[in-house]
Design a protein around this motif. Sequence first.
Motif: not given
Length: 115
Positions: A35, A49-51, A57-59, A64, A68-69, A80
């Motif tokens: 992330g 952001a995390t993936i 993925a989460g933002y 948001k 984009t991750i 990123l």
Amino acid sequence: QVQLVESGGGLVQAGGSLNLSCAASGRFSVINTMGWHRQVPGKQRELVATITRGGSAGYGGSVKGRFTIARDNAKNTVSLQMSSLKPEDTGIYYCNVNIFPRDYWGQGTQVTVSS
């Protein structure tokens, strides 16, 4: 030991784009979540952001739809892509990875968005 090397920060005008990259190296088997977080002087570090290893993925709410991750599990990298940048996106961006049982952090890369 795990090393994280970030690249891609810099100065950009509002509305512009930047792409950050982070490469993990060292002795480890599996990277779980990867992330990006950012920090502005005087404020707490916040999630960007995390993936997950599987690609979910989460933002953070403020990015948001603009950021984009992505990750490459074979190369142990996370990127990123930041678009429609705003002055409030300015800060130091830190890459972080979770390799059981702990988190690792990069040195950070400066992103400055001018108005």
